[in-house]
Design a protein around this motif. Structure first.
Motif, short mmCIF file in Angstrom:
data_model
loop_
_atom_site.label_atom_id
_atom_site.label_comp_id
_atom_site.label_asym_id
_atom_site.label_seq_id
_atom_site.Cartn_x
_atom_site.Cartn_y
_atom_site.Cartn_z
N LYS A 125 0.79 -1.23 0.00
CA LYS A 125 0.00 0.00 0.00
C LYS A 125 0.83 1.29 0.00
CE LYS A 125 -3.42 -1.03 -0.60
NZ LYS A 125 -3.75 -1.68 -1.91
N THR A 157 2.55 0.81 -5.21
CA THR A 157 2.94 -0.16 -6.25
C THR A 157 2.12 0.01 -7.53
OG1 THR A 157 2.95 -1.66 -4.35
CG2 THR A 157 3.55 -2.60 -6.47
N THR A 158 0.81 0.19 -7.35
CA THR A 158 -0.08 0.29 -8.52
C THR A 158 0.36 1.44 -9.42
OG1 THR A 158 -1.86 -0.47 -7.08
CG2 THR A 158 -2.51 0.49 -9.18
N SER A 176 -4.17 2.84 4.58
CA SER A 176 -4.44 2.23 3.28
C SER A 176 -4.51 0.71 3.42
CB SER A 176 -3.33 2.65 2.31
OG SER A 176 -3.62 2.19 1.04
N TYR A 194 6.42 8.30 -2.04
CA TYR A 194 5.09 8.58 -2.59
C TYR A 194 4.81 10.09 -2.51
CZ TYR A 194 -0.05 8.04 -3.00
OH TYR A 194 -1.36 8.11 -3.39
N ARG A 220 -8.08 4.02 -3.84
CA ARG A 220 -8.97 4.47 -2.76
C ARG A 220 -9.04 5.99 -2.85
NH1 ARG A 220 -8.96 5.80 2.75
NH2 ARG A 220 -6.73 6.08 2.58
N LYS A 221 -8.10 6.69 -2.16
CA LYS A 221 -8.12 8.15 -2.23
C LYS A 221 -6.93 8.71 -3.00
CE LYS A 221 -10.71 9.47 1.86
NZ LYS A 221 -10.63 10.14 3.17
N GLY A 222 -5.78 8.04 -2.87
CA GLY A 222 -4.58 8.51 -3.56
C GLY A 222 -4.10 9.85 -3.04
#
Ligand code: A3P
Length: 359
Positions: free
Chosen positions: A95, A98-99, A191, A249, A319-321
């Motif tokens: 979380k 990665t995506t 997350s 991130y 989700r929210k990012g």
């Protein structure tokens, strides 16, 4: 799309699937499978047990918590996976982005193949663009050779800690590269709690936030403890910066184009001046933005199969990012406890992560 997902219990090591359902499992493969399962059972019998966030127990293996299935994956990687010199591994604690990184790496590496207007990411889930080593190898350990057909550089994702991976991947003499992305542990916790709650068996009572918080702080968390995971890659990146690119991130949210250029350079496919002047960097940033990706049909309604039985709805990866969503969940006391763990664990490492700015 059904939300009744069929995720196998990770405490049992299921039988391997035949490649594409076509090749029957041979006697030799059956033998290897049984041998691996025997080894895993022997290892697990000696390990400390903990509470898994999505149900099945997790085990403390060489300092990191893993479900039994992933201990088998790790063993399989050690015994059967042969890295190639220019492989690139995307690594992260769960979380932490990665995506997002998957899509950026895929789009960057293949930018000469696809037009942005008709890009495969419009209709392909982010987790299909390159394999998750941890999951794929477990489900298909006899078809590791099919990785040989992946285009060069081969891209893989893993959540395994640096210290757990074979030296053929991590030693300074190996020319494989790692892109590591990390995040404020407070946001990673929130997350992860949301994600694990969604994929937790409906037959179990939900895991409460307080329970998840305690487990996280105590390091009892799939692939955790968080801090040791981050430190392993951080230290390795300090020793071999040409081998490990360490990203945050929060930096990516703040200056995505700057971070993407770093990423492309590191991957060995730097943007040319013409590309930069032509806006290619911004196009890729936009293509892979949270707002854009999360609105594609495939990411609203699609399901990602990890092998034959493991299914996760793509929407669960978005989700929210946002940075700082922890503020909506943590009390001041909870925040201070995580910050203080972070400060203590990362002390003298040169890495600062997620410490709350106070007025
Ligand atoms: P939140 O739960 O805080 O929203 P991973 O991909 O490693 O599983 O991490 C998931 C986190 O990354 C989730 O964070 C998710 O919303 C966020 N995320 C997914 N795609 C993103 C993107 N394109 N840009 C920014 N954040 C993204």
């Amino acid at each position: 799309m059904s939300t009744d997902l069929n995720i196998p219990n990770q405490n049992t090591c299921s039988h391997p699937t035949a490649i594409n359902g076509e090749n029957p499992i041979s006697n030799e493969q059956e033998h290897v499978h049984n041998k691996l399962n025997g080894k895993v059972n022997d290892i697990v019998a000696t390990l400390q047990k903990g509470k898994g966030w999505r149900g099945p127990e997790i085990f403390l293996h060489k300092g990191f918590w893993l479900p039994q299935m992933l201990i088998k994956s790790l063993l399989t990687i050690h015994e059967y996976f042969h890295p190639k010199p220019n492989d690139i591994f995307l690594a992260a604690f769960m979380k932490c982005g990665t995506t997002w990184l998957r899509t950026l790496m895929f789009a960057t590496a293949n930018r000469h193949l696809y037009k942005i207007s008709d890009h495969p990411l419009h209709h392909t889930g982010p987790h299909s663009v390159f394999p998750s080593l941890d999951v794929q190898i477990f489900l298909d350990q006899y078809s590791v050779s099919k990785f040989d057909n992946l285009p060069s550089p081969r891209l893989f994702a893993t959540h395994f800690a640096h210290d757990l991976l074979p030296t053929s991947m991590t030693s300074s003499s190996s020319t494989c590269k790692f892109v590591y992305v990390c995040r404020d542990p407070k946001d990673a916790l929130i997350s992860k709690w949301h994600f694990m709650s969604k994929i937790r068996s409906k037959e179990l009572t939900p895991i409460s936030f307080n329970e998840a918080y305690e487990l996280f702080c105590n390091g009892v968390s799939e692939y955790g403890p968080f801090w040791e995971h981050v430190l392993g890659y951080w230290k390795a990146s300090q020793e071999s910066p040409e081998k490990i690119l360490f990203l945050k991130y929060e930096d990516m949210k703040k200056e995505p184009s700057v971070e993407l250029k770093k990423l492309a350079e590191f991957m060995g496919v730097p943007f040319t001046t013409e590309e930069e002047e032509g806006g290619v960097v911004e196009e890729i940033v936009k293509l892979c933005s949270f707002e854009n990706l999360s609105n594609f049909e495939v990411n609203k309604d699609g399901v990602q199969m990890f092998g034959e039985h493991v299914a996760v709805e793509n929407r669960n990866f978005f989700r929210k990012g946002k940075v700082g969503d922890w503020e909506n969940y943590l009390t001041e006391e909870m925040r201070d406890r995580i910050d203080s763990i972070t400060e203590t664990r990362l002390k003298d490492s040169g890495l600062a992560l997620g410490l709350t700015q106070r007025a």
